[in-house]
Write a protein that holds these residues in place. Structure first.
Motif, mmCIF file in Angstrom:
data_model
loop_
_atom_site.group_PDB
_atom_site.id
_atom_site.type_symbol
_atom_site.label_atom_id
_atom_site.label_comp_id
_atom_site.label_asym_id
_atom_site.label_seq_id
_atom_site.Cartn_x
_atom_site.Cartn_y
_atom_site.Cartn_z
ATOM 1 N N VAL A 10 1.396 -0.828 0.154
ATOM 2 C CA VAL A 10 0.184 -0.143 0.458
ATOM 3 C C VAL A 10 1.028 1.345 -0.073
ATOM 4 N N ALA A 11 1.878 1.398 0.853
ATOM 5 C CA ALA A 11 2.507 2.524 0.721
ATOM 6 C C ALA A 11 3.695 2.939 -0.461
ATOM 7 N N LEU A 12 3.866 1.794 -1.171
ATOM 8 C CA LEU A 12 4.217 1.776 -2.374
ATOM 9 C C LEU A 12 3.330 3.080 -3.564
ATOM 10 N N TRP A 13 2.065 2.230 -3.060
ATOM 11 C CA TRP A 13 0.882 2.505 -4.233
ATOM 12 C C TRP A 13 0.454 4.052 -3.941
ATOM 13 N N VAL A 14 0.612 4.479 -2.742
ATOM 14 C CA VAL A 14 0.469 5.814 -2.339
ATOM 15 C C VAL A 14 1.701 6.573 -3.053
ATOM 16 N N ARG A 15 3.168 6.420 -2.364
ATOM 17 C CA ARG A 15 4.067 7.268 -2.928
ATOM 18 C C ARG A 15 4.200 7.462 -4.951
ATOM 19 N N MET B 17 4.915 7.522 -14.832
ATOM 20 C CA MET B 17 3.714 7.716 -15.543
ATOM 21 C C MET B 17 3.535 6.722 -15.370
ATOM 22 N N ARG B 18 4.037 5.511 -16.778
ATOM 23 C CA ARG B 18 3.292 4.844 -16.476
ATOM 24 C C ARG B 18 3.071 3.838 -15.796
ATOM 25 N N ALA B 19 3.816 3.186 -15.224
ATOM 26 C CA ALA B 19 3.824 3.032 -14.116
ATOM 27 C C ALA B 19 2.322 2.981 -12.801
ATOM 28 N N SER B 20 2.215 4.219 -13.028
ATOM 29 C CA SER B 20 1.002 4.852 -12.098
ATOM 30 C C SER B 20 -0.424 4.475 -13.761
ATOM 31 N N ALA B 135 12.417 -0.092 -0.680
ATOM 32 C CA ALA B 135 13.737 0.570 -1.735
ATOM 33 C C ALA B 135 12.645 1.860 -2.386
ATOM 34 N N ALA B 136 11.862 1.382 -3.374
ATOM 35 C CA ALA B 136 11.203 1.643 -3.951
ATOM 36 C C ALA B 136 10.741 2.839 -3.384
ATOM 37 N N VAL B 137 9.961 3.203 -2.447
ATOM 38 C CA VAL B 137 9.575 3.349 -1.591
ATOM 39 C C VAL B 137 9.963 4.644 -0.865
ATOM 40 N N ALA B 138 11.263 3.953 -0.290
ATOM 41 C CA ALA B 138 12.162 5.673 0.012
ATOM 42 C C ALA B 138 12.471 6.114 -1.425
ATOM 43 N N LEU B 139 12.973 5.808 -2.154
ATOM 44 C CA LEU B 139 13.653 6.539 -4.378
ATOM 45 C C LEU B 139 11.798 7.763 -4.471
ATOM 46 N N LEU B 140 11.213 6.931 -4.571
ATOM 47 C CA LEU B 140 9.880 7.556 -5.056
ATOM 48 C C LEU B 140 9.288 9.119 -3.788
ATOM 49 N N ALA B 141 10.105 8.474 -2.041
ATOM 50 C CA ALA B 141 9.748 9.727 -1.331
ATOM 51 C C ALA B 141 10.392 11.276 -1.512
ATOM 52 N N ARG B 142 11.654 10.965 -2.753
ATOM 53 C CA ARG B 142 11.758 11.962 -2.681
ATOM 54 C C ARG B 142 11.363 12.922 -3.892
#
Lengths: 144, 144
Positions: A10-15, B17-20, B135-142
DNA sequence: CAAGATTGACTTATCAATCTTA
DNA sequence: TAAGATTGATAAGTCAATCTTG
């Protein structure tokens, strides 16, 4: 029964949603502030310009930009009304058209690019190393 | 003068963009196939349900869901017409309202969740390890 | 009949103006 | 006068039906 995804899912989706809309909103905001058309127009202009003198079929645009048929039709109508592209009957297929860019269209794309590029550099290029960007691309590629 | 971003910067933007939109389209598609409302309704229902009996100010929804004022107003109008939420005058501020969820609203959120969760699990949970997701969350958070 | 493309009817999003209360 | 919220007018997106040609 609930099959609830893990917190990290869920966190990845939100991010993912926040990150994409943050960058997208920044791009659209800058374009609008400069009195330029929305980002969707840039994508069309780029594809049509790359297609050269032969132009591009609307169907090809649908595939590349992941737009529905009616969306392509109405988007091209607006671009044509703005004098940025033209539609001509297709020689080899009487049902279709070939879309080509005009000189005004080329100029518009060139005016939009620095604004677009500036946001990408500020929000992505300046915030990550090349290695980080490649790692992120590799991860995101598995979602699309 | 062009200040062109690095290839990996553009690649990350395109992938983002594609992923989201791939995940979002999958969610919206499944919801529609089940005859359920769009994802935006879920977000509102969840926030309002969490707010409990006191409800939530529209202004609070704007901040949490990153919606414009008029967007919130029209979204809440539709939810209220569907019987999922109710607006009541705000005791401490005559200009505002408090939005609360109805029993039908709670039921609707519970019906939407398995569909929503199923897509998240299939598109994100099943495709990445916990470490990869973090790891993906940490990157996207930025980016947000 | 199927494919490429467009269009009418309807819904949703957006901007600016408005209304009410702090 | 500004903040919270709504609304009228207009633009854009969506679905289904349509038109034309393969």
């Amino acid at each position: 029964m609930e099959n609830t995804p893990d917190d990290s899912t869920v966190a990845l989706w939100v991010r993912l949603m926040r990150a994409s809309s943050a960058v997208l909103d920044a791009i659209e905001g800058r374009l609008k502030a400069e009195g330029l058309p929305p980002l969707g127009w840039y994508d069309v202009l780029l594809e049509v310009e790359r297609a050269g003198d032969d132009g591009l079929r609307p169907m090809a645009l649908e595939e590349r930009l992941l737009l529905p048929q009616y969306g392509t039709s109405r988007l091209l109508k607006r671009l044509e009304e703005a004098g940025l592209t033209v539609r001509a009957p297709c020689p080899e297929d009487g049902r279709g058209f070939r879309v080509t860019i005009t000189e005004a269209g080329r100029q518009m794309r060139r005016r939009m690019w620095p604004v677009y590029a500036g946001v990408l550099q500020a929000r992505i290029g300046d915030r990550f190393s090349v290695e980080e960007r490649k790692a992120a691309v590799a991860l995101l590629a598995r979602l699309g």
